[in-house]
Design a protein around this motif. Structure first.
Motif, PDB file in Angstrom:
ATOM      1  N   VAL A 214      16.371  16.865 -34.036  1.00 29.99           N
ATOM      2  CA  VAL A 214      17.280  17.695 -34.947  1.00 29.99           C
ATOM      3  C   VAL A 214      18.166  18.557 -33.768  1.00 29.99           C
TER       4      VAL A 214
ATOM      5  N   ALA B 111      18.693  24.735 -35.371  1.00 27.10           N
ATOM      6  CA  ALA B 111      18.212  23.273 -35.544  1.00 27.10           C
ATOM      7  C   ALA B 111      16.719  23.493 -35.964  1.00 27.10           C
TER       8      ALA B 111
ATOM      9  N   ALA C 294      15.537  21.865 -39.229  1.00 31.44           N
ATOM     10  CA  ALA C 294      14.319  20.756 -39.405  1.00 31.44           C
ATOM     11  C   ALA C 294      13.255  21.064 -40.260  1.00 31.44           C
TER      12      ALA C 294
ATOM     13  N   ALA D 244      13.575  19.977 -31.609  1.00 32.02           N
ATOM     14  CA  ALA D 244      14.596  20.641 -32.707  1.00 32.02           C
ATOM     15  C   ALA D 244      15.072  21.720 -31.532  1.00 32.02           C
TER      16      ALA D 244
ATOM     17  N   SER E 289      24.263  16.838 -36.198  1.00 32.12           N
ATOM     18  CA  SER E 289      23.159  16.634 -35.350  1.00 32.12           C
ATOM     19  C   SER E 289      23.152  15.264 -34.649  1.00 32.12           C
TER      20      SER E 289
END
Length: 333
Positions: free
Chosen positions: A223, A231, A235, A276, A313
């Motif tokens: 992510v 992020a 996530a 992430a 993303s």
């Protein structure tokens, strides 16, 4: 030569519906195609309200009609749920519609709970133990038909379908090596045996008519957003959904939430390899993962509540991947 691909679980969000999820999946596939991703795969899961790709070949037919160059496939079909002939016909049909672009990843897990597996198969006697024989039977259906052959896949016989084995343990790695097939490891949810499986697959690989040398792909949850904080927030939907699944309560993909833990999952966790972060953070993590695994290909998945954030993303992930490997990834024949 390393490529980047997409694994889409066709997430159904809270307040959403399967039709919207599948239309979002088509938009994602088109987006990935424009960005240069190598392949787009969907996964078979059953009795999971938050995943819309249970009828995987049907969903792939819909996706295939909306893209023109990206490879499409299953990552994967859970073969114990099906007769090999049925899968040969389904993917033979996809290959007839989209020649030269169809992948078939095969797994031996049911992709669901025991009660649903029983409803799918009508019996559980010996199904998973038959997996190697079922794979060999399926491969034979894709061979050109010969005169007098009593049962043939039509469509399917002679079809150009790239068959993969999937796994999360050394069992699938060994079978893929023996059969000379490409292997995809499920490090996005079960990384514990990742390195052992990779080593075994490469050491025991036997060349076949389908593949001359080992080819190993790893799954990753990735992510990406403009900042690490954003992020990690995005996530959190996937982490909540995974926790609910592990607790036996699969549901729709929830909105992001503050989970009170911004760090990566601890070693040994099913999500230990999940990434992430910002593009720079993700590029560094990807570079480390590729160096550790010597991957031939990475297939990333991201179940993000907001569809536009999900598309972004995957855009940022492609950029981070380029940075990680030192430039654009070449296509693989």
């Amino acid at each position: 030569m390393i490529s980047l691909s997409v694994l889409d679980l066709a997430p159904v969000i809270e307040g959403g519906d399967p039709g919207t999820a599948l239309r979002n999946s088509l938009e994602l596939a088109r987006h990935a195609e424009r960005l240069g991703y190598r392949r787009y795969w969907m996964a078979e899961h059953h009795n999971m309200p938050g995943i819309a790709s249970a009828a995987t070949s049907t969903a792939l037919a819909f996706i295939g009609a909306g893209v023109s160059s990206i490879r499409i496939g299953a990552g994967g079909v859970m073969l114990p749920n099906h007769a090999p002939l049925v899968i040969a016909e389904q993917f033979g049909t996809l290959a007839a519609l989209y020649p030269g672009r169809v992948d078939l990843g095969l797994g031996r897990a049911p992709g669901t709970d025991g009660a649903t597996a029983l409803a799918l198969r009508r019996t559980l006697v010996g199904d998973e133990s038959r997996f190697p024989r079922d794979v060999v039977e399926l491969l034979r259906y894709f061979e050109p038909a010969v005169p007098g052959q009593p049962v043939r896949a039509a469509p399917g016989a002679g079809a150009d379908v790239a068959v993969w084995l999937l796994g999360s343990s050394t069992f699938g790695a060994q079978l893929a090596a023996i059969l000379g097939l490409p292997y995809a490891f499920a490090s996005h949810f079960a990384p514990a045996e990742m390195m052992a499986a990779a080593a075994l697959y490469r050491a025991q690989f036997q060349p076949s008519e389908r593949l001359s040398k080992p080819y190993l792909m790893f799954g990753l949850n990735v992510v990406v957003a403009d900042t690490d904080r954003e992020a990690i927030w995005l996530a959190s939907s996937q982490r909540q959904a995974f926790a609910a699944l592990r607790a036996g309560r699969p549901g729709l993909l929830p909105p992001p939430a503050d989970l009170g833990d911004a760090g990566p999952a601890p070693p040994g966790s099913p999500l230990a390899e999940a990434i992430a972060g910002s593009p720079a953070t993700v590029a560094a993590r990807l570079a480390d993962f590729i160096a550790r695994t010597n991957a031939d290909e990475i297939i990333i998945t991201a179940s993000i509540f907001d569809h536009q954030a999900r598309l972004r993303s995957f855009t940022l992930a492609a950029q981070a991947f380029e940075a990680a490997v030192g430039g654009p990834s070449p296509s693989v024949p």
